[in-house]
Design a protein around this motif. Sequence first.
Motif, PDB file in Angstrom:
ATOM      1  N   GLN A 127       0.735  -1.247  -0.034  1.00  0.00           N
ATOM      2  CA  GLN A 127      -0.033   0.014   0.127  1.00  0.00           C
ATOM      3  C   GLN A 127       0.772   1.173  -0.023  1.00  0.00           C
ATOM      4  O   GLN A 127       0.357   2.277  -0.487  1.00  0.00           O
ATOM      5  N   MET A 128       2.169   1.253   0.434  1.00  0.00           N
ATOM      6  CA  MET A 128       3.172   2.231   0.687  1.00  0.00           C
ATOM      7  C   MET A 128       3.798   2.441  -0.631  1.00  0.00           C
ATOM      8  O   MET A 128       4.459   3.632  -0.977  1.00  0.00           O
ATOM      9  N   MET A 129       4.046   1.715  -1.389  1.00  0.00           N
ATOM     10  CA  MET A 129       4.547   1.626  -2.836  1.00  0.00           C
ATOM     11  C   MET A 129       3.965   1.600  -3.785  1.00  0.00           C
ATOM     12  O   MET A 129       2.650   1.184  -3.805  1.00  0.00           O
ATOM     13  N   ASP A 130       4.518   2.143  -5.034  1.00  0.00           N
ATOM     14  CA  ASP A 130       3.524   2.493  -6.195  1.00  0.00           C
ATOM     15  C   ASP A 130       4.049   1.330  -7.257  1.00  0.00           C
ATOM     16  O   ASP A 130       4.547   1.963  -8.343  1.00  0.00           O
ATOM     17  N   PHE A 131       3.749   0.018  -6.971  1.00  0.00           N
ATOM     18  CA  PHE A 131       4.229  -0.964  -7.986  1.00  0.00           C
ATOM     19  C   PHE A 131       3.457  -0.690  -9.139  1.00  0.00           C
ATOM     20  O   PHE A 131       2.384  -0.610  -8.902  1.00  0.00           O
ATOM     21  N   GLU A 132       3.897  -1.099 -10.405  1.00  0.00           N
ATOM     22  CA  GLU A 132       2.867  -1.124 -11.455  1.00  0.00           C
ATOM     23  C   GLU A 132       2.440  -2.383 -11.937  1.00  0.00           C
ATOM     24  O   GLU A 132       3.266  -3.423 -12.382  1.00  0.00           O
ATOM     25  N   PHE A 133       1.325  -2.768 -11.538  1.00  0.00           N
ATOM     26  CA  PHE A 133       0.695  -4.192 -11.828  1.00  0.00           C
ATOM     27  C   PHE A 133       0.391  -4.567 -13.167  1.00  0.00           C
ATOM     28  O   PHE A 133      -0.346  -3.557 -13.589  1.00  0.00           O
ATOM     29  N   LEU A 134       0.809  -5.579 -13.754  1.00  0.00           N
ATOM     30  CA  LEU A 134       0.646  -5.830 -15.270  1.00  0.00           C
ATOM     31  C   LEU A 134      -0.706  -6.566 -15.272  1.00  0.00           C
ATOM     32  O   LEU A 134      -1.228  -6.638 -16.236  1.00  0.00           O
ATOM     33  N   SER A 135      -0.720  -7.447 -14.041  1.00  0.00           N
ATOM     34  CA  SER A 135      -2.045  -8.302 -13.945  1.00  0.00           C
ATOM     35  C   SER A 135      -1.970  -8.650 -12.435  1.00  0.00           C
ATOM     36  O   SER A 135      -0.970  -8.635 -11.529  1.00  0.00           O
ATOM     37  N   GLY A 136      -3.307  -8.699 -12.152  1.00  0.00           N
ATOM     38  CA  GLY A 136      -3.472  -9.323 -10.538  1.00  0.00           C
ATOM     39  C   GLY A 136      -3.383  -8.195  -9.698  1.00  0.00           C
ATOM     40  O   GLY A 136      -3.502  -6.840  -9.953  1.00  0.00           O
ATOM     41  N   ARG A 137      -3.018  -8.466  -8.347  1.00  0.00           N
ATOM     42  CA  ARG A 137      -2.968  -7.601  -7.299  1.00  0.00           C
ATOM     43  C   ARG A 137      -1.651  -8.202  -6.337  1.00  0.00           C
ATOM     44  O   ARG A 137      -1.206  -9.126  -6.440  1.00  0.00           O
ATOM     45  N   ALA A 138      -1.778  -7.272  -5.224  1.00  0.00           N
ATOM     46  CA  ALA A 138      -0.738  -7.452  -4.283  1.00  0.00           C
ATOM     47  C   ALA A 138      -1.506  -8.377  -3.203  1.00  0.00           C
ATOM     48  O   ALA A 138      -2.782  -8.614  -3.409  1.00  0.00           O
ATOM     49  N   PHE A 139      -0.695  -9.036  -2.245  1.00  0.00           N
ATOM     50  CA  PHE A 139      -1.300  -9.609  -1.200  1.00  0.00           C
ATOM     51  C   PHE A 139      -1.914  -8.650  -0.103  1.00  0.00           C
ATOM     52  O   PHE A 139      -1.010  -7.761   0.135  1.00  0.00           O
ATOM     53  N   THR A 140      -2.678  -8.895   0.583  1.00  0.00           N
ATOM     54  CA  THR A 140      -3.259  -8.179   1.619  1.00  0.00           C
ATOM     55  C   THR A 140      -2.836  -8.202   3.009  1.00  0.00           C
ATOM     56  O   THR A 140      -2.218  -9.383   3.298  1.00  0.00           O
ATOM     57  N   PRO A 141      -2.814  -7.350   3.995  1.00  0.00           N
ATOM     58  CA  PRO A 141      -2.537  -7.380   5.371  1.00  0.00           C
ATOM     59  C   PRO A 141      -3.372  -8.837   5.892  1.00  0.00           C
ATOM     60  O   PRO A 141      -2.610  -9.554   6.772  1.00  0.00           O
ATOM     61  N   ALA A 142      -4.448  -8.983   5.618  1.00  0.00           N
ATOM     62  CA  ALA A 142      -5.274 -10.110   6.110  1.00  0.00           C
ATOM     63  C   ALA A 142      -4.505 -11.216   5.590  1.00  0.00           C
ATOM     64  O   ALA A 142      -4.401 -12.312   6.158  1.00  0.00           O
ATOM     65  N   GLU A 143      -4.300 -11.556   4.524  1.00  0.00           N
ATOM     66  CA  GLU A 143      -3.797 -12.643   3.840  1.00  0.00           C
ATOM     67  C   GLU A 143      -2.368 -13.008   4.402  1.00  0.00           C
ATOM     68  O   GLU A 143      -2.032 -13.864   4.481  1.00  0.00           O
ATOM     69  N   VAL A 144      -1.647 -11.979   4.851  1.00  0.00           N
ATOM     70  CA  VAL A 144      -0.337 -12.060   5.248  1.00  0.00           C
ATOM     71  C   VAL A 144      -0.605 -12.763   6.685  1.00  0.00           C
ATOM     72  O   VAL A 144       0.009 -13.682   7.059  1.00  0.00           O
ATOM     73  N   LYS A 145      -1.646 -12.070   7.421  1.00  0.00           N
ATOM     74  CA  LYS A 145      -1.799 -12.727   8.621  1.00  0.00           C
ATOM     75  C   LYS A 145      -2.238 -14.105   8.871  1.00  0.00           C
ATOM     76  O   LYS A 145      -1.828 -14.830   9.517  1.00  0.00           O
ATOM     77  N   GLN A 146      -2.924 -14.585   7.620  1.00  0.00           N
ATOM     78  CA  GLN A 146      -3.375 -16.058   7.400  1.00  0.00           C
ATOM     79  C   GLN A 146      -2.379 -16.816   6.871  1.00  0.00           C
ATOM     80  O   GLN A 146      -2.541 -17.811   6.638  1.00  0.00           O
ATOM     81  N   SER A 147      -1.118 -16.217   6.744  1.00  0.00           N
ATOM     82  CA  SER A 147       0.049 -16.976   6.132  1.00  0.00           C
ATOM     83  C   SER A 147      -0.444 -17.710   4.796  1.00  0.00           C
ATOM     84  O   SER A 147      -0.226 -18.704   4.352  1.00  0.00           O
ATOM     85  N   GLN A 148      -1.267 -16.900   3.763  1.00  0.00           N
ATOM     86  CA  GLN A 148      -1.809 -17.480   2.531  1.00  0.00           C
ATOM     87  C   GLN A 148      -0.609 -17.762   1.665  1.00  0.00           C
ATOM     88  O   GLN A 148       0.238 -16.679   1.514  1.00  0.00           O
ATOM     89  N   PRO A 149      -0.427 -18.809   0.910  1.00  0.00           N
ATOM     90  CA  PRO A 149       0.755 -19.061   0.179  1.00  0.00           C
ATOM     91  C   PRO A 149       0.732 -18.349  -1.148  1.00  0.00           C
ATOM     92  O   PRO A 149       0.425 -18.981  -2.231  1.00  0.00           O
ATOM     93  N   LEU A 150       0.726 -17.029  -1.257  1.00  0.00           N
ATOM     94  CA  LEU A 150       0.748 -16.063  -2.458  1.00  0.00           C
ATOM     95  C   LEU A 150       2.100 -15.539  -2.729  1.00  0.00           C
ATOM     96  O   LEU A 150       2.901 -15.403  -1.795  1.00  0.00           O
ATOM     97  N   CYS A 151       2.217 -15.196  -3.745  1.00  0.00           N
ATOM     98  CA  CYS A 151       3.248 -14.488  -4.368  1.00  0.00           C
ATOM     99  C   CYS A 151       3.026 -13.323  -5.336  1.00  0.00           C
ATOM    100  O   CYS A 151       2.031 -13.437  -6.034  1.00  0.00           O
ATOM    101  N   VAL A 152       3.873 -12.290  -5.300  1.00  0.00           N
ATOM    102  CA  VAL A 152       3.832 -11.600  -6.166  1.00  0.00           C
ATOM    103  C   VAL A 152       5.264 -11.497  -7.186  1.00  0.00           C
ATOM    104  O   VAL A 152       6.023 -11.538  -6.447  1.00  0.00           O
ATOM    105  N   ILE A 153       5.097 -11.725  -8.534  1.00  0.00           N
ATOM    106  CA  ILE A 153       6.403 -11.994  -9.273  1.00  0.00           C
ATOM    107  C   ILE A 153       6.635 -10.726 -10.230  1.00  0.00           C
ATOM    108  O   ILE A 153       5.520  -9.928 -10.535  1.00  0.00           O
ATOM    109  N   ASN A 154       7.996 -10.857 -10.618  1.00  0.00           N
ATOM    110  CA  ASN A 154       7.899  -9.472 -11.605  1.00  0.00           C
ATOM    111  C   ASN A 154       7.605 -10.040 -13.061  1.00  0.00           C
ATOM    112  O   ASN A 154       7.683 -11.220 -13.392  1.00  0.00           O
ATOM    113  N   GLU A 155       7.969  -9.190 -14.037  1.00  0.00           N
ATOM    114  CA  GLU A 155       7.628  -9.562 -15.369  1.00  0.00           C
ATOM    115  C   GLU A 155       8.547 -10.530 -15.919  1.00  0.00           C
ATOM    116  O   GLU A 155       8.200 -11.384 -16.522  1.00  0.00           O
ATOM    117  N   ALA A 156       9.733 -10.235 -15.592  1.00  0.00           N
ATOM    118  CA  ALA A 156      11.071 -11.094 -15.986  1.00  0.00           C
ATOM    119  C   ALA A 156      10.689 -12.520 -15.410  1.00  0.00           C
ATOM    120  O   ALA A 156      10.936 -13.569 -16.293  1.00  0.00           O
TER     121      ALA A 156
END
Lengths: 421, 242
Positions: A127-156
Amino acid sequence: MLLSYIKIAWKVLMRRKFFTAINLFGISFTLMILLVVMALFDHALGPNNPERRTDRLLYVQTIRQQMQDGLGWMNMPASPHFVNHFVRTLKTPEQVGMISNINNATAFTNKGLLALDVRYADGEFWQMMDFEFLSGRAFTPAEVKQSQPLCVINEATARQYFGRLDVVGQTLELDLHRYRVAGVVRNVSAARIMTYSDVWLPYTLDPGLLRDSRLEGPYLTIILAPSAAAVPAVRREFDQLVRRIPIPKPKDVKAIYAFADTPLISLTRAIHFDVNATRLEDDNLGTFYAVVITLGLLFMLLPALNLVNLNVTRILERSGEIGVRKAFGATGSNLVSQFLVENVVLVLVGGLLGLALAAGALALLNESEVLAHAHFSLSWRVFGWGLLLTLLFGLMSGVYPAWKMSRLNPVAALRGSGEQK
Amino acid sequence: MDTLAPAPAPATAPARTLQPMLRLIDIEKVYQTKTIETVALNRVNLTIGKGEFVSIMGPSGCGKSTLLSLIGLLDEPTSGTIELNGRAVRSYSDKEVAALRNSKIGFVFQSYHLINDLSVLDNVELPLLYRPGVSGKERRQRALDALDKVGLSARTAHFPGQLSGGQRQRVAIARALVGQPELILADEPTGNLDSVMGEEIMDLLLELNRRDGVTIVMVTHDEQQALKTERLVRFFDGSQVS
């Protein structure tokens, strides 16, 4: 009058082609190097994605613990405990987040092993950073709290691992752990050391996560002030907080120091001008600016002196013109203005050439891929600084010859000698 | 060329009674080096009336050009007083002297001293650059008028290098005229020209003096031309001899 000065400046440049070429070479080469350095600096520390809000962002890079009995210092980044239990209690910031140091991980693809840089972050980080999302979204504080196995990856990573970009919901296997892709972001330059990575994971999935109360760990604390004007208040409140933090092992640790710094100060504080580190509060920013400005001026001084020298030797050549202008009523200040305009025109031409050369040099740097995902460019900000430097250069090299020219005795000038008043 | 009037009869007669424009009182100019002291002008007293055409003659090194520099406020005397329109020049500041040179005096040099990088029109405009309150448009118009006066309207876009010696000197005269000065100082204006061109330039100066009432002080080596002026002043070894 200015138009007339510019007209004659241009004619003088065209008349003395060799002299002009030598001058332009010196000016443009010097400015090219300065512009390239500024572009690199701007790329690493300027307000560029994803750290767009640099005027409001503060970083706590290190917690310095002074050991008892002169046993030295322990300098490490923070633990999630430090961030969650202390920094998040601050009243003045808009948001607090964290991101780990870079870890290495391996993924398997059809083509072989893929070595990736991985960092762990909390939901607030996104929420503090201005990443440019090409698709999808970031993981949320709630998902982090729940230890959801999510990831955000870069284009490369998306291209290398999946061969395409529309991979939201697909599974990425890293070091034998499986993560669902929540989003794909545009590549972040490796020069942005606070945010760069190939893969970002929720910090609650960090296998090395310490769940005790120690303060040190592998996490960089990030604080977002509500406005640029509020930054000093946030820093003050952070300082007060650090003084109140109970020392975890008083037997071993004598005192704790930590500072919430802007990106530049984070860098300058890490430079130890003071070898004994007795003045920890000193962020070295003043010294840094003094050193950088001195080096920059010294660097510009050589070609400026060359230009001064060439200009002074040309006084004799133009003495007839100076004599005529004086005879027809030009004052000393008229002549100083004229020669300064001439010099500034020359230097501006050199500046434009320098800009073109700098753009070429940066294109070569980009081509060489010396730094992962780095794309150096000449922004308007760099161009503005370049223009300022160019004018400074023009004035530095023009004032003395112009003053000397204006002091010529008109009778001697008309005779063609360089006799001064 | 219709702007040039035929030369008037030789004017060796004493000067008319005119209101003094310039007075040189006990002027001395001494050039001093570490080892040598050279007296360029020795107790010179000279009055130049408004509207007069005075020529100054003498052998090389007799102080003619030094005198012209002093009259033109380009240099200061070692002692003595120069008065312009009744006021001692010494009492003016450097800036005021520059303004005086701009508004009251026009110079014509033997070697023209045109700026080669500027067009004929730009050269003629030059004195007006230093005059406050003159717009670019007015400057251009006045320069065109001055060039018209010297018969060079067709050469405005040329550069000095593209002109003959006589044409260059006419440009220089136009430049001297453009600010409508009260006094024109001409330092051997025909010295670099052949006799035909020299005559043309001399006729032009005479015309300016007669028609427009411009005061002219001219240094020359040419006795024939000096005799065409109202008054001839001779110098020898820094002193006025006639």
